[in-house]
Scaffold this motif. Structure first.
Motif, short mmCIF file in Angstrom:
data_model
loop_
_atom_site.label_atom_id
_atom_site.label_comp_id
_atom_site.label_asym_id
_atom_site.label_seq_id
_atom_site.Cartn_x
_atom_site.Cartn_y
_atom_site.Cartn_z
N ASP A 22 0.86 -1.20 0.00
CA ASP A 22 0.00 0.00 0.00
C ASP A 22 0.89 1.24 0.00
OD1 ASP A 22 -1.91 1.96 0.28
OD2 ASP A 22 -3.02 0.94 1.86
N LYS A 24 0.38 4.27 -0.99
CA LYS A 24 -0.24 5.51 -0.54
C LYS A 24 -0.11 5.64 0.97
CE LYS A 24 -4.57 8.15 -0.63
NZ LYS A 24 -5.97 8.19 -1.14
N LYS A 25 -0.30 4.54 1.68
CA LYS A 25 -0.23 4.54 3.13
C LYS A 25 1.22 4.61 3.62
CE LYS A 25 -1.46 1.63 7.10
NZ LYS A 25 -2.09 0.34 7.51
N ASN A 42 -0.91 -3.17 -9.58
CA ASN A 42 -2.29 -3.24 -9.11
C ASN A 42 -2.70 -4.70 -8.92
OD1 ASN A 42 -4.97 -2.92 -8.47
ND2 ASN A 42 -5.61 -2.20 -10.50
N ASN A 44 -5.32 -5.56 -7.13
CA ASN A 44 -6.75 -5.58 -6.82
C ASN A 44 -7.54 -6.14 -8.00
OD1 ASN A 44 -6.62 -3.79 -4.25
ND2 ASN A 44 -5.51 -2.62 -5.80
N LEU A 48 -7.65 1.13 -10.47
CA LEU A 48 -7.33 2.25 -9.59
C LEU A 48 -6.62 3.32 -10.39
CD1 LEU A 48 -4.06 1.93 -9.05
CD2 LEU A 48 -4.80 0.37 -7.26
N GLU A 49 -6.51 4.50 -9.80
CA GLU A 49 -5.93 5.64 -10.50
C GLU A 49 -4.72 6.18 -9.76
OE1 GLU A 49 -8.99 8.56 -10.81
OE2 GLU A 49 -10.05 7.53 -12.44
N ASN A 76 -3.02 10.67 -4.47
CA ASN A 76 -4.21 11.26 -3.85
C ASN A 76 -5.50 10.66 -4.39
OD1 ASN A 76 -2.67 12.96 -2.26
ND2 ASN A 76 -2.73 14.66 -3.72
N ARG A 77 -5.46 10.25 -5.67
CA ARG A 77 -6.66 9.68 -6.30
C ARG A 77 -6.74 8.16 -6.14
NH1 ARG A 77 -8.61 13.32 -10.56
NH2 ARG A 77 -9.70 11.50 -11.37
N THR A 78 -5.73 7.57 -5.53
CA THR A 78 -5.65 6.11 -5.44
C THR A 78 -6.51 5.62 -4.28
OG1 THR A 78 -3.38 6.25 -6.27
CG2 THR A 78 -4.07 4.15 -5.32
N GLN A 79 -7.58 4.90 -4.60
CA GLN A 79 -8.56 4.51 -3.59
C GLN A 79 -8.42 3.07 -3.13
OE1 GLN A 79 -10.57 6.82 -2.20
NE2 GLN A 79 -9.43 8.24 -3.52
N ALA A 80 -7.47 2.32 -3.67
CA ALA A 80 -7.27 0.93 -3.27
C ALA A 80 -5.78 0.71 -3.03
CB ALA A 80 -7.78 -0.03 -4.35
#
Length: 285
Positions: A22, A24-25, A42, A44, A48-49, A76-80
């Motif tokens: 992850d 982003k985290k 990815n 998932n 994702l973006e 910032n736009r990455t939701q997964a």
């Protein structure tokens, strides 16, 4: 889901390799964050973006994108959760080791579009197994851990490069022609500020300008001259968006003797003046 993250760091050389499920985290977790190269995977089932420079990139399930420190990447736009390998030149220099992996100009540096490869179903287990071996090796901090991780990273890069050659390059090109394209892309990334003519790069490659033009007509729809100018425009956009430099400073930094000439060039390439582009980016913040 709990994040899996590991990092290798050698203080003596500043060599760094990071892994997370992850990014982003965990982007702020790693000891080294500047001047790194990343492979973004990815894993998932859904898309994702990510944002790279000033455009949004959509990663489908099972796709891997490669980015370098020349690109401005935002999650910032990455939701997964997005799996990422991150490393610096001190850990593995892809330029010095290009003969081993042949990825320059295809996966990293010099490519005009963000390289994205799709892992075919028959190869999914191979990539997953390599991921598990990485995790196992990260848990064994001995004297040869760095060497072992470097070997695994090289394997991952080779696997991705092979997919890129199959998926992103037309089949009619032979290895020698692909090599010319790779070298041209890298040379443009290196010399775009000072060399603006196809003949300059043809001379460095010991080819005729016509040979290069014919080769790129097969490879894609962009001419070598357009690729050179696109690279210059891309750097101009980066400097406008991500620095506080004024238009005149940017013009001189990019090798334009006259700021007005730079403005005409920028408008021709983007349909906006440098100031209009700057204002449009501020409006989107």
């Amino acid at each position: 889901m709990e994040t899996t993250r590991h990092q290798f760091y050698e203080a003596k050389t500043n060599a760094f390799l990071g892994f997370t499920t992850d990014i982003k985290k965990d982007a702020g977790f790693f000891r080294v964050q500047d001047h790194t190269i990343m492979l973004l995977w990815n894993q998932n089932q859904e898309t994702l973006e990510i944002q790279v420079d000033d455009y949004v990139v959509v990663l489908q399930s099972g796709q891997i994108a490669s980015v370098t420190y020349l690109q401005k990447v935002s999650f910032n736009r990455t939701q997964a959760p997005l799996t990422a390998f991150s490393f610096n030149r001190e850990f593995y220099c892809i330029i010095d080791h290009d003969e081993e992996v042949s990825c320059n100009g295809i996966l990293f540096f010099g490519t005009q579009d963000l390289p994205i490869v799709t892992i075919p179903e028959p190869l999914c287990n191979r990539f997953t197994t390599l991921l598990n071996v990485f995790a196992e090796e990260f848990s064994m901090p001995d004297k040869i851990q760095g060497q072992m991780l470097q070997m695994l990273l090289k394997r991952l890069i080779i696997m991705c490069t092979r997919l890129a050659k199959e998926q992103l390059i037309v089949k009619v090109l032979d290895n020698e022609q692909i090599d010319v394209i790779r070298k041209f892309n890298v040379l443009v990334d290196t010399h775009y500020k000072t060399k603006r003519k196809v003949s300059d790069y043809a001379a460095l490659l010991h080819k005729s300008p016509k040979t290069l033009s014919n080769l790129f007509a097969i490879y894609n729809q962009k001419s070598p001259q357009h690729i050179i100018l696109e690279r210059l425009a891309l750097e101009a956009k980066r400097l406008i968006r991500f620095t506080d430099k004024q238009n005149q400073e940017i013009a001189y930094e990019l090798g334009f003797n006259d700021p007005a000439h730079f403005s005409r060039f920028f408008r021709k390439m983007t349909h906006l003046s440098p100031s209009e582009y700057r204002n449009s980016q501020i409006a989107h913040v």
